[in-house]
Design a protein around this motif. Structure first.
Motif, PDB file in Angstrom:
ATOM      1  N   MET A 196     -43.671  14.424 -16.266  1.00 51.01           N
ATOM      2  CA  MET A 196     -45.084  14.132 -16.176  1.00 51.01           C
ATOM      3  C   MET A 196     -45.785  14.796 -17.353  1.00 51.01           C
ATOM      4  SD  MET A 196     -47.675  14.677 -12.988  1.00 51.01           S
ATOM      5  CE  MET A 196     -46.712  13.569 -11.996  1.00 51.01           C
ATOM      6  N   LYS A 197     -46.609  14.054 -18.066  1.00 47.31           N
ATOM      7  CA  LYS A 197     -47.332  14.576 -19.208  1.00 47.31           C
ATOM      8  C   LYS A 197     -48.635  15.202 -18.745  1.00 47.31           C
ATOM      9  CE  LYS A 197     -45.366  11.091 -22.162  1.00 47.31           C
ATOM     10  NZ  LYS A 197     -45.591  10.061 -23.124  1.00 47.31           N
ATOM     11  N   THR A 198     -49.169  16.077 -19.545  1.00 50.15           N
ATOM     12  CA  THR A 198     -50.474  16.659 -19.237  1.00 50.15           C
ATOM     13  C   THR A 198     -51.407  16.420 -20.397  1.00 50.15           C
ATOM     14  OG1 THR A 198     -49.836  18.799 -20.110  1.00 50.15           O
ATOM     15  CG2 THR A 198     -49.521  18.456 -17.747  1.00 50.15           C
ATOM     16  N   ILE A 199     -52.672  16.391 -20.082  1.00 49.92           N
ATOM     17  CA  ILE A 199     -53.680  16.189 -21.101  1.00 49.92           C
ATOM     18  C   ILE A 199     -54.786  17.198 -20.903  1.00 49.92           C
ATOM     19  CG2 ILE A 199     -53.265  13.768 -21.616  1.00 49.92           C
ATOM     20  CD1 ILE A 199     -55.249  13.024 -19.526  1.00 49.92           C
ATOM     21  N   THR A 200     -55.402  17.589 -21.979  1.00 45.79           N
ATOM     22  CA  THR A 200     -56.488  18.553 -21.908  1.00 45.79           C
ATOM     23  C   THR A 200     -57.771  17.832 -21.545  1.00 45.79           C
ATOM     24  OG1 THR A 200     -55.396  19.814 -23.621  1.00 45.79           O
ATOM     25  CG2 THR A 200     -57.699  20.331 -23.200  1.00 45.79           C
ATOM     26  N   THR A 201     -58.570  18.444 -20.704  1.00 46.12           N
ATOM     27  CA  THR A 201     -59.836  17.850 -20.316  1.00 46.12           C
ATOM     28  C   THR A 201     -60.983  18.556 -21.003  1.00 46.12           C
ATOM     29  OG1 THR A 201     -60.079  19.281 -18.411  1.00 46.12           O
ATOM     30  CG2 THR A 201     -58.984  17.181 -18.047  1.00 46.12           C
ATOM     31  N   LEU A 202     -62.081  17.890 -21.076  1.00 42.50           N
ATOM     32  CA  LEU A 202     -63.303  18.431 -21.641  1.00 42.50           C
ATOM     33  C   LEU A 202     -64.231  18.754 -20.484  1.00 42.50           C
ATOM     34  CD1 LEU A 202     -65.097  18.883 -24.177  1.00 42.50           C
ATOM     35  CD2 LEU A 202     -65.885  16.541 -23.862  1.00 42.50           C
ATOM     36  N   ALA A 203     -64.700  19.991 -20.429  1.00 37.19           N
ATOM     37  CA  ALA A 203     -65.608  20.397 -19.344  1.00 37.19           C
ATOM     38  C   ALA A 203     -66.945  19.695 -19.499  1.00 37.19           C
ATOM     39  CB  ALA A 203     -65.799  21.901 -19.376  1.00 37.19           C
ATOM     40  N   VAL A 204     -67.527  19.347 -18.376  1.00 31.95           N
ATOM     41  CA  VAL A 204     -68.838  18.714 -18.383  1.00 31.95           C
ATOM     42  C   VAL A 204     -69.889  19.810 -18.400  1.00 31.95           C
ATOM     43  CG1 VAL A 204     -70.430  17.277 -17.080  1.00 31.95           C
ATOM     44  CG2 VAL A 204     -68.009  16.723 -17.129  1.00 31.95           C
ATOM     45  N   ASP A 217     -64.000  11.883 -22.560  1.00 35.93           N
ATOM     46  CA  ASP A 217     -65.238  11.295 -22.064  1.00 35.93           C
ATOM     47  C   ASP A 217     -65.694  12.107 -20.852  1.00 35.93           C
ATOM     48  OD1 ASP A 217     -67.246   9.752 -20.901  1.00 35.93           O
ATOM     49  OD2 ASP A 217     -66.188   7.860 -21.212  1.00 35.93           O
ATOM     50  N   PRO A 218     -66.854  12.741 -20.909  1.00 33.73           N
ATOM     51  CA  PRO A 218     -67.316  13.554 -19.780  1.00 33.73           C
ATOM     52  C   PRO A 218     -67.494  12.744 -18.499  1.00 33.73           C
ATOM     53  CG  PRO A 218     -68.981  13.493 -21.523  1.00 33.73           C
ATOM     54  CD  PRO A 218     -67.767  12.776 -22.037  1.00 33.73           C
ATOM     55  N   ARG A 219     -67.602  11.407 -18.618  1.00 33.53           N
ATOM     56  CA  ARG A 219     -67.724  10.581 -17.408  1.00 33.53           C
ATOM     57  C   ARG A 219     -66.457  10.641 -16.562  1.00 33.53           C
ATOM     58  NH1 ARG A 219     -70.185   5.585 -20.737  1.00 33.53           N
ATOM     59  NH2 ARG A 219     -68.406   6.243 -21.973  1.00 33.53           N
ATOM     60  N   VAL A 220     -65.293  10.826 -17.197  1.00 31.35           N
ATOM     61  CA  VAL A 220     -64.046  10.956 -16.448  1.00 31.35           C
ATOM     62  C   VAL A 220     -64.071  12.250 -15.641  1.00 31.35           C
ATOM     63  CG1 VAL A 220     -61.539  11.228 -16.645  1.00 31.35           C
ATOM     64  CG2 VAL A 220     -62.727   9.558 -18.082  1.00 31.35           C
ATOM     65  N   THR A 221     -64.495  13.339 -16.275  1.00 32.83           N
ATOM     66  CA  THR A 221     -64.568  14.620 -15.574  1.00 32.83           C
ATOM     67  C   THR A 221     -65.607  14.566 -14.464  1.00 32.83           C
ATOM     68  OG1 THR A 221     -63.902  15.722 -17.616  1.00 32.83           O
ATOM     69  CG2 THR A 221     -64.783  17.108 -15.873  1.00 32.83           C
TER      70      THR A 221
END
Length: 124
Positions: A1-9, A34-38
């Motif tokens: 399983m891959k991981t991806i970094t998220t951007l904080a809203v 995209d902050p909409r995903v978070t």
């Protein structure tokens, strides 16, 4: 399983809410810059009473909805009968799938009972 970094809203941290630093995805890399995903993840965490770290992105696709309902028609409503470009985001929590839809001009919203069709964009 891959991981991806998220951007904080912006604003969630101000509320004292911890955001995950990585999000697991079974579908490979997906952009969560995209902050909409978070924001959608935060909505699901609140809706289901789980931590955001318990949420996995199953798929994130751009594509075309067959009408203005964005694949989430509700009885008694009338929708524009035109193709609408947007995105379909599917999360999973403990094996349960949760659909979030949007047009290119809007934010993701939870779609409890998906209807209609979504045609993913062709891969380049």
């Amino acid at each position: 399983m891959k991981t991806i970094t998220t951007l904080a809203v912006t604003g969630l941290a101000a509320l004292g809410l911890a955001l995950p630093t990585t999000v697991a995805t079974a579908a490979g890399p997906a952009s969560t810059s995209d902050p909409r995903v978070t924001q959608a993840m935060f909505d699901l965490a609140q809706r289901e009473g789980v931590s955001m770290t318990d949420i996995s992105i199953t798929s994130l696709q751009g594509g075309t909805w067959n009408d203005g309902s964005l694949g989430c028609a509700k009885e008694g409503y009338v929708y524009i009968q035109a193709l609408v470009h947007g995105s379909k985001l599917v999360f999973s929590v403990d094996g349960e799938k949760y659909d979030y839809h949007r047009s290119d001009k809007g934010s993701y919203f939870y779609c409890e009972a998906p209807t209609g069709s979504f045609r993913p964009d062709a891969l380049a």
